[in-house]
Design a protein around this motif. Structure first.
Motif, PDB file in Angstrom:
ATOM      1  N   ARG A  71       0.857  -1.191   0.000  1.00  0.00           N
ATOM      2  CA  ARG A  71       0.000   0.000   0.000  1.00  0.00           C
ATOM      3  C   ARG A  71       0.888   1.234   0.000  1.00  0.00           C
ATOM      4  O   ARG A  71       1.685   1.429   0.908  1.00  0.00           O
ATOM      5  N   VAL A  72       0.730   2.053  -1.033  1.00  0.00           N
ATOM      6  CA  VAL A  72       1.621   3.194  -1.235  1.00  0.00           C
ATOM      7  C   VAL A  72       0.799   4.431  -1.573  1.00  0.00           C
ATOM      8  O   VAL A  72      -0.115   4.367  -2.400  1.00  0.00           O
ATOM      9  N   ILE A  73       1.136   5.550  -0.924  1.00  0.00           N
ATOM     10  CA  ILE A  73       0.581   6.845  -1.339  1.00  0.00           C
ATOM     11  C   ILE A  73       1.498   7.384  -2.420  1.00  0.00           C
ATOM     12  O   ILE A  73       2.715   7.467  -2.230  1.00  0.00           O
ATOM     13  N   SER A  77      -2.988  13.086  -5.426  1.00  0.00           N
ATOM     14  CA  SER A  77      -2.595  12.089  -4.441  1.00  0.00           C
ATOM     15  C   SER A  77      -3.515  10.891  -4.588  1.00  0.00           C
ATOM     16  O   SER A  77      -4.735  11.050  -4.687  1.00  0.00           O
ATOM     17  N   GLU A  78      -2.926   9.706  -4.607  1.00  0.00           N
ATOM     18  CA  GLU A  78      -3.729   8.500  -4.711  1.00  0.00           C
ATOM     19  C   GLU A  78      -3.091   7.354  -3.950  1.00  0.00           C
ATOM     20  O   GLU A  78      -1.887   7.351  -3.719  1.00  0.00           O
ATOM     21  N   VAL A 105      -0.751  14.934   2.912  1.00  0.00           N
ATOM     22  CA  VAL A 105      -1.312  13.590   2.762  1.00  0.00           C
ATOM     23  C   VAL A 105      -0.311  12.628   3.386  1.00  0.00           C
ATOM     24  O   VAL A 105       0.811  12.495   2.908  1.00  0.00           O
ATOM     25  N   ASN A 106      -0.728  11.969   4.476  1.00  0.00           N
ATOM     26  CA  ASN A 106       0.204  11.128   5.229  1.00  0.00           C
ATOM     27  C   ASN A 106      -0.486   9.879   5.752  1.00  0.00           C
ATOM     28  O   ASN A 106      -1.703   9.846   5.917  1.00  0.00           O
ATOM     29  N   ILE A 132      -5.216   6.875   6.390  1.00  0.00           N
ATOM     30  CA  ILE A 132      -4.576   7.993   5.689  1.00  0.00           C
ATOM     31  C   ILE A 132      -5.264   9.270   6.137  1.00  0.00           C
ATOM     32  O   ILE A 132      -6.498   9.339   6.180  1.00  0.00           O
ATOM     33  N   THR A 133      -4.474  10.282   6.464  1.00  0.00           N
ATOM     34  CA  THR A 133      -5.037  11.575   6.838  1.00  0.00           C
ATOM     35  C   THR A 133      -4.582  12.637   5.850  1.00  0.00           C
ATOM     36  O   THR A 133      -3.442  12.620   5.376  1.00  0.00           O
ATOM     37  N   ILE A 134      -5.493  13.553   5.553  1.00  0.00           N
ATOM     38  CA  ILE A 134      -5.194  14.683   4.670  1.00  0.00           C
ATOM     39  C   ILE A 134      -5.485  15.946   5.461  1.00  0.00           C
ATOM     40  O   ILE A 134      -6.611  16.152   5.928  1.00  0.00           O
TER      41      ILE A 134
END
Length: 192
Positions: A113-115, A129-130, A153-154, A161-163
């Motif tokens: 799982r990668v941002i 961002s995805e 985006v972290n 995930i929080t934005i």
């Protein structure tokens, strides 16, 4: 060249044009949230593919009608006009890709799982961002955010995930199948 042979060549060119059009449709479909990453990367190039379709269709008409007739010369002129307009535009579009490679941040303890934060290019910076979940052919992408900022985006856990945008905190949970939950707003944690 016989008329039968000309028609065979023309229909062959039209079949290749249809394949290019189908690839463009598949790329457009898979570029949406939840689509396959590899198909979107390979086939989501509408300027190139639709331009190729037009050129192939014009070439098929020129081959079928021939150059000797007035209609053939008209179609040939229109085809050359399309080429003169299309080729410089397609070359310019391909010469100016985004400047920076996408930034990738894997989830803690979950390399599948990668941002991915991508600069979409242009004069003003604009970032998409995805979440990419999975590996290889089965990897899917889920849209998180599009904004003028590449930060905020972290990961806040292996499945969360929080934005952060201004005074807003948006939270996504990553479901077991790798897809995203519906976004929800939470209060910002107090600053110390």
């Amino acid at each position: 060249m016989t008329m039968v042979r000309r028609r065979q060549i023309a229909w062959g060119l039209r079949a290749v044009a249809l394949l290019a059009l189908l690839a463009c449709v598949a790329g457009w479909r898979e570029s949406r949230s939840g689509g396959l990453v590899v198909v979107a990367e390979w086939c989501d190039h509408p300027v190139l593919l639709i331009g190729s379709v037009l050129v192939l269709l014009v070439a098929s008409l020129v081959v079928e009608l021939g150059f000797g007739t007035g209609t053939g010369q008209l179609v040939c002129g229109l085809g050359l006009g399309l080429l003169v307009l299309y080729v410089p535009f397609a070359l310019l579009a391909s010469l100016f890709p985004p400047m920076d490679p996408p930034r990738r941040e894997a989830a803690p303890g979950r390399p599948d799982r990668v941002i991915v934060i991508t600069d979409l290019g242009g004069f003003d910076p604009f970032y998409r961002s995805e979440l990419v979940s999975g590996f290889g052919w089965s990897a899917r992408h889920w849209e998180l955010d599009s904004s003028r900022h590449d930060d905020g985006v972290n990961w806040s856990g292996p499945d969360r995930i929080t934005i952060t945008r201004g005074k807003t905190l948006t939270v996504f949970d990553v479901l077991p199948d790798g897809s995203l939950s519906e976004p929800r707003e939470e209060p910002l944690p107090p600053k110390h």
